[in-house]
Design a protein around this motif. Structure first.
Motif, mmCIF file in Angstrom:
data_model
loop_
_atom_site.group_PDB
_atom_site.id
_atom_site.type_symbol
_atom_site.label_atom_id
_atom_site.label_comp_id
_atom_site.label_asym_id
_atom_site.label_seq_id
_atom_site.Cartn_x
_atom_site.Cartn_y
_atom_site.Cartn_z
ATOM 1 N N LYS A 99 12.284 2.059 2.863
ATOM 2 C CA LYS A 99 12.197 1.315 4.126
ATOM 3 C C LYS A 99 12.107 -0.189 3.874
ATOM 4 O O LYS A 99 11.876 -0.955 4.795
ATOM 5 C CB LYS A 99 10.970 1.773 4.923
ATOM 6 N N GLY A 100 12.230 -0.591 2.591
ATOM 7 C CA GLY A 100 12.141 -2.006 2.252
ATOM 8 C C GLY A 100 10.722 -2.534 2.272
ATOM 9 O O GLY A 100 10.502 -3.739 2.318
ATOM 10 N N GLU A 101 9.748 -1.635 2.228
ATOM 11 C CA GLU A 101 8.341 -2.043 2.263
ATOM 12 C C GLU A 101 7.777 -2.115 0.846
ATOM 13 O O GLU A 101 8.264 -1.450 -0.067
ATOM 14 C CB GLU A 101 7.522 -1.026 3.076
ATOM 15 N N LEU A 102 6.722 -2.900 0.686
ATOM 16 C CA LEU A 102 6.010 -2.949 -0.579
ATOM 17 C C LEU A 102 5.171 -1.693 -0.720
ATOM 18 O O LEU A 102 4.616 -1.191 0.253
ATOM 19 C CB LEU A 102 5.093 -4.177 -0.639
ATOM 20 N N VAL A 103 5.084 -1.200 -1.950
ATOM 21 C CA VAL A 103 4.231 -0.044 -2.222
ATOM 22 C C VAL A 103 2.779 -0.524 -2.121
ATOM 23 O O VAL A 103 2.420 -1.543 -2.715
ATOM 24 C CB VAL A 103 4.530 0.521 -3.628
ATOM 25 N N PRO A 104 1.932 0.170 -1.355
ATOM 26 C CA PRO A 104 0.548 -0.283 -1.190
ATOM 27 C C PRO A 104 -0.255 -0.200 -2.492
ATOM 28 O O PRO A 104 0.058 0.605 -3.377
ATOM 29 C CB PRO A 104 -0.017 0.651 -0.124
ATOM 30 N N ASP A 105 -1.302 -1.029 -2.573
ATOM 31 C CA ASP A 105 -2.159 -1.039 -3.762
ATOM 32 C C ASP A 105 -2.672 0.341 -4.120
ATOM 33 O O ASP A 105 -2.739 0.697 -5.291
ATOM 34 C CB ASP A 105 -3.361 -1.975 -3.552
ATOM 35 N N SER A 106 -3.046 1.127 -3.121
ATOM 36 C CA SER A 106 -3.624 2.442 -3.397
ATOM 37 C C SER A 106 -2.673 3.305 -4.228
ATOM 38 O O SER A 106 -3.090 3.965 -5.184
ATOM 39 C CB SER A 106 -4.000 3.155 -2.094
ATOM 40 N N LEU A 107 -1.386 3.272 -3.913
ATOM 41 C CA LEU A 107 -0.399 4.055 -4.664
ATOM 42 C C LEU A 107 -0.104 3.399 -6.012
ATOM 43 O O LEU A 107 0.013 4.088 -7.033
ATOM 44 C CB LEU A 107 0.883 4.225 -3.847
ATOM 45 N N THR A 108 -0.002 2.079 -6.029
ATOM 46 C CA THR A 108 0.211 1.370 -7.296
ATOM 47 C C THR A 108 -0.915 1.710 -8.260
ATOM 48 O O THR A 108 -0.678 2.018 -9.441
ATOM 49 C CB THR A 108 0.275 -0.158 -7.064
ATOM 50 N N ASN A 109 -2.146 1.704 -7.769
ATOM 51 C CA ASN A 109 -3.305 2.029 -8.603
ATOM 52 C C ASN A 109 -3.208 3.445 -9.165
ATOM 53 O O ASN A 109 -3.483 3.676 -10.346
ATOM 54 C CB ASN A 109 -4.599 1.863 -7.817
ATOM 55 N N LYS A 110 -2.797 4.414 -8.330
ATOM 56 C CA LYS A 110 -2.657 5.806 -8.789
ATOM 57 C C LYS A 110 -1.613 5.902 -9.904
ATOM 58 O O LYS A 110 -1.805 6.607 -10.889
ATOM 59 C CB LYS A 110 -2.210 6.709 -7.630
ATOM 60 N N ILE A 111 -0.501 5.200 -9.699
ATOM 61 C CA ILE A 111 0.590 5.263 -10.674
ATOM 62 C C ILE A 111 0.156 4.635 -12.002
ATOM 63 O O ILE A 111 0.443 5.156 -13.072
ATOM 64 C CB ILE A 111 1.878 4.617 -10.095
ATOM 65 N N VAL A 112 -0.559 3.514 -11.943
ATOM 66 C CA VAL A 112 -1.047 2.861 -13.169
ATOM 67 C C VAL A 112 -2.054 3.763 -13.880
ATOM 68 O O VAL A 112 -1.971 3.973 -15.093
ATOM 69 C CB VAL A 112 -1.656 1.472 -12.870
ATOM 70 N N LYS A 113 -2.981 4.336 -13.127
ATOM 71 C CA LYS A 113 -3.987 5.207 -13.749
ATOM 72 C C LYS A 113 -3.325 6.405 -14.414
ATOM 73 O O LYS A 113 -3.687 6.788 -15.535
ATOM 74 C CB LYS A 113 -5.013 5.676 -12.714
ATOM 75 N N ASP A 114 -2.364 6.999 -13.739
ATOM 76 C CA ASP A 114 -1.628 8.134 -14.298
ATOM 77 C C ASP A 114 -0.977 7.747 -15.630
ATOM 78 O O ASP A 114 -1.034 8.487 -16.602
ATOM 79 C CB ASP A 114 -0.567 8.600 -13.290
ATOM 80 N N ARG B 95 -2.294 -7.723 -9.828
ATOM 81 C CA ARG B 95 -1.714 -8.894 -9.161
ATOM 82 C C ARG B 95 -2.642 -9.504 -8.123
ATOM 83 O O ARG B 95 -2.345 -10.557 -7.590
ATOM 84 C CB ARG B 95 -0.401 -8.517 -8.465
ATOM 85 N N ASN B 96 -3.731 -8.810 -7.797
ATOM 86 C CA ASN B 96 -4.665 -9.336 -6.798
ATOM 87 C C ASN B 96 -6.075 -8.843 -7.113
ATOM 88 O O ASN B 96 -6.256 -7.982 -7.981
ATOM 89 C CB ASN B 96 -4.210 -8.961 -5.383
ATOM 90 N N ALA B 97 -7.049 -9.374 -6.406
ATOM 91 C CA ALA B 97 -8.457 -9.054 -6.688
ATOM 92 C C ALA B 97 -8.767 -7.571 -6.474
ATOM 93 O O ALA B 97 -9.536 -6.983 -7.238
ATOM 94 C CB ALA B 97 -9.370 -9.925 -5.828
ATOM 95 N N ALA B 98 -8.165 -6.957 -5.470
ATOM 96 C CA ALA B 98 -8.401 -5.529 -5.225
ATOM 97 C C ALA B 98 -7.903 -4.696 -6.409
ATOM 98 O O ALA B 98 -8.538 -3.705 -6.786
ATOM 99 C CB ALA B 98 -7.708 -5.091 -3.936
ATOM 100 N N GLN B 99 -6.783 -5.094 -7.001
ATOM 101 C CA GLN B 99 -6.262 -4.366 -8.160
ATOM 102 C C GLN B 99 -7.136 -4.582 -9.387
ATOM 103 O O GLN B 99 -7.245 -3.697 -10.235
ATOM 104 C CB GLN B 99 -4.811 -4.762 -8.442
ATOM 105 N N VAL B 100 -7.787 -5.742 -9.505
ATOM 106 C CA VAL B 100 -8.728 -5.968 -10.612
ATOM 107 C C VAL B 100 -9.864 -4.951 -10.505
ATOM 108 O O VAL B 100 -10.231 -4.301 -11.496
ATOM 109 C CB VAL B 100 -9.292 -7.410 -10.609
ATOM 110 N N GLU B 101 -10.404 -4.803 -9.303
ATOM 111 C CA GLU B 101 -11.487 -3.831 -9.086
ATOM 112 C C GLU B 101 -11.022 -2.419 -9.407
ATOM 113 O O GLU B 101 -11.739 -1.653 -10.050
ATOM 114 C CB GLU B 101 -11.969 -3.883 -7.634
ATOM 115 N N ALA B 102 -9.823 -2.078 -8.964
ATOM 116 C CA ALA B 102 -9.285 -0.734 -9.214
ATOM 117 C C ALA B 102 -9.097 -0.508 -10.712
ATOM 118 O O ALA B 102 -9.425 0.560 -11.231
ATOM 119 C CB ALA B 102 -7.966 -0.550 -8.471
ATOM 120 N N LEU B 103 -8.578 -1.523 -11.411
ATOM 121 C CA LEU B 103 -8.381 -1.400 -12.858
ATOM 122 C C LEU B 103 -9.720 -1.240 -13.565
ATOM 123 O O LEU B 103 -9.861 -0.407 -14.466
ATOM 124 C CB LEU B 103 -7.614 -2.606 -13.412
ATOM 125 N N ASP B 104 -10.718 -2.014 -13.162
ATOM 126 C CA ASP B 104 -12.058 -1.886 -13.748
ATOM 127 C C ASP B 104 -12.551 -0.442 -13.619
ATOM 128 O O ASP B 104 -13.076 0.138 -14.574
ATOM 129 C CB ASP B 104 -13.056 -2.816 -13.049
#
Length: 186
Positions: free
Chosen positions: A55-70, A88-97
């Motif tokens: 749909k030309g939308e950005l993948v949300p952080d929640s899914l990006t985080n799941k894919i990175v963790k996997d 790429r943003n502060a929310a992703q820093v928290e998720a990565l931590d």
């Protein structure tokens, strides 16, 4: 060795990540590559990502985080990895931590490459001409650099406060830059 490699577009992150991965014998993990792999192989995460990208939308952080963790949980990452393009943003820093805590794999260093805006613009202009990259128009380049400055550059302060930041000049001979980074990581 578990590393993040950060910096604006055109600074040489991908090039340096590949050289560091070879030196330390660890995989380079690019969020773009992970998305393409999951989409191409129609994994559950890939199909979910496609529901946005189609749909030309950005993948949300929640899914990006799941894919990175996997990806970080895969066997080839047991001895380390280099993450390129995340967080790429502060929310992703928290998720990565949180991910790294759950996986029991703390981050060792954050390598941040720097270069003047004029150098970055020239490099991306050259890359666009050599590789025919449609996404490297002057307007797109300017927008990506602005987004980096606004959203991602502030993350460097977080990692600096944790004593993990290694700042490197991204200008010069590729091999010399790589040697400096490796020296600073030991």
């Amino acid at each position: 060795m578990r590393l993040l490699i950060m910096g604006p577009q055109g600074v040489g992150k991908g090039t340096q990540a590949a050289l560091l991965a070879e030196h330390f014998d660890i995989p380079t993990i690019s969020t773009g590559d992970i998305f393409r792999f999951n989409i191409k192989n129609k994994t559950e995460l890939g199909l979910e990502a496609m529901s946005y990208t189609d749909k030309g939308e950005l993948v949300p952080d929640s899914l990006t985080n799941k894919i990175v963790k996997d990806r970080l949980a895969k066997e080839d990452c047991a001895n380390g990895w280099i993450l390129d393009g995340y967080p790429r943003n502060a929310a992703q820093v928290e998720a990565l931590d949180q991910m790294l805590d759950e996986l029991g794999t703390p981050l060792d260093h954050v390598v941040a490459l720097e270069a003047d805006r004029e150098v970055l613009l020239e490099r991306m202009k050259k890359r666009a001409a050599e590789q025919g990259r449609a996404d490297d128009t002057p307007e797109a380049i300017a927008k990506r650099l602005e987004t980096y400055e606004k959203e991602t550059a502030p993350l460097l302060d977080i990692y600096k406060s944790r004593g993990l930041l290694v700042l490197e000049n991204g200008v010069g001979e590729i091999s010399e830059i790589s040697k400096r980074i490796i020296s600073d990581l030991h």
